[in-house]
Scaffold this motif. Structure first.
Motif, short mmCIF file in Angstrom:
data_model
loop_
_atom_site.label_atom_id
_atom_site.label_comp_id
_atom_site.label_asym_id
_atom_site.label_seq_id
_atom_site.Cartn_x
_atom_site.Cartn_y
_atom_site.Cartn_z
N GLU A 237 0.85 -1.20 0.00
CA GLU A 237 0.00 0.00 0.00
C GLU A 237 0.88 1.24 0.00
N ASN A 238 0.55 2.20 -0.87
CA ASN A 238 1.32 3.43 -1.00
C ASN A 238 0.71 4.60 -0.23
N ASN A 239 -0.59 4.60 -0.05
CA ASN A 239 -1.27 5.69 0.62
C ASN A 239 -0.99 5.64 2.12
N LEU B 292 -11.92 -6.55 6.92
CA LEU B 292 -10.74 -5.70 6.77
C LEU B 292 -9.94 -6.11 5.53
N LEU B 293 -9.75 -7.40 5.36
CA LEU B 293 -9.01 -7.88 4.18
C LEU B 293 -9.75 -7.57 2.88
N THR B 294 -11.05 -7.68 2.89
CA THR B 294 -11.83 -7.37 1.70
C THR B 294 -11.68 -5.89 1.33
N ILE B 295 -11.72 -5.02 2.33
CA ILE B 295 -11.54 -3.59 2.08
C ILE B 295 -10.13 -3.31 1.57
N MET B 296 -9.13 -3.94 2.18
CA MET B 296 -7.75 -3.76 1.74
C MET B 296 -7.58 -4.25 0.30
N LEU C 173 -6.84 -3.36 -5.39
CA LEU C 173 -7.29 -3.67 -6.75
C LEU C 173 -7.55 -2.40 -7.55
N VAL C 174 -8.19 -1.43 -6.93
CA VAL C 174 -8.44 -0.15 -7.61
C VAL C 174 -7.12 0.54 -7.95
N ARG C 175 -6.17 0.53 -7.02
CA ARG C 175 -4.87 1.16 -7.26
C ARG C 175 -4.12 0.47 -8.41
N TRP D 51 -3.32 -10.55 -9.36
CA TRP D 51 -3.95 -11.87 -9.22
C TRP D 51 -4.17 -12.21 -7.76
N PHE D 52 -3.19 -11.91 -6.92
CA PHE D 52 -3.33 -12.16 -5.49
C PHE D 52 -4.46 -11.32 -4.90
N THR D 53 -4.54 -10.06 -5.32
CA THR D 53 -5.58 -9.16 -4.81
C THR D 53 -6.96 -9.59 -5.28
N LEU D 54 -7.08 -9.96 -6.55
CA LEU D 54 -8.35 -10.43 -7.08
C LEU D 54 -8.81 -11.69 -6.35
N ALA D 55 -7.88 -12.63 -6.14
CA ALA D 55 -8.21 -13.86 -5.43
C ALA D 55 -8.64 -13.55 -3.99
N SER D 56 -7.92 -12.66 -3.33
CA SER D 56 -8.25 -12.32 -1.94
C SER D 56 -9.61 -11.63 -1.84
#
Length: 143
Positions: A17-19, A61-65, A70-72, A88-93
């Motif tokens: 995460e960059n933000n 929390l994980l879904t929000i992260m 994914l948007v970023r 791919w990891f983010t989409l799967a999560s």
């Protein structure tokens, strides 16, 4: 068993995460999850459904992260998204945990469900597991 996997996923999302504000928010959520889980292990150990609340909070929390990640990723990489393992990891999560929240809450919560509902829940759970591993395998193959 869920808590170590969830903690690992939170750590991975935190690293990428960059933000700055979201990073602090994720860290705060992870800290709340950890304190809640320690409270369950030490104080509320005989009330299993209290741990389910903590696990569902961690999955939320994980879904929000995963959503923010994914948007970023989609905003940064137009053409090369398919070659990004984090995508791919983010989409799967995202899909796995958004599907697991109601399954965990209904299956392990204080509500008594009949066997037919349990069977259907576990079929959905198996489909989510297959999607998780298939998506990760696709990501590893394309990157």
């Amino acid at each position: 068993m869920e808590i170590p996997l969830i903690t690992l996923n939170i750590y991975i999302f935190y690293l990428f995460e960059n933000n700055h504000y979201r990073k602090k928010l994720f860290l705060l959520g992870a800290l709340i999850m950890l304190i809640y889980h320690i409270g369950y292990l030490t104080i509320w150990g005989n009330l299993y459904w209290i741990d389910v609340i903590g696990i569902c909070f961690a999955m939320l929390l994980l879904t929000i992260m995963a959503y923010f990640s994914l948007v970023r990723i989609l905003e940064q990489d137009d053409q090369k998204v398919i070659k990004n393992i984090l995508f791919w990891f983010t989409l799967a999560s995202f899909i796995y945990y958004i599907g697991r929240i109601p399954i965990t809450a209904l299956t392990f919560g204080p509500i008594n469900l009949d066997d037919e509902v349990f069977d259907k829940m576990y079929v959905i759970n198996d489909v989510l597991y297959v999607f998780w591993y298939l998506t990760i395998a696709i990501g590893v193959t394309y990157t």
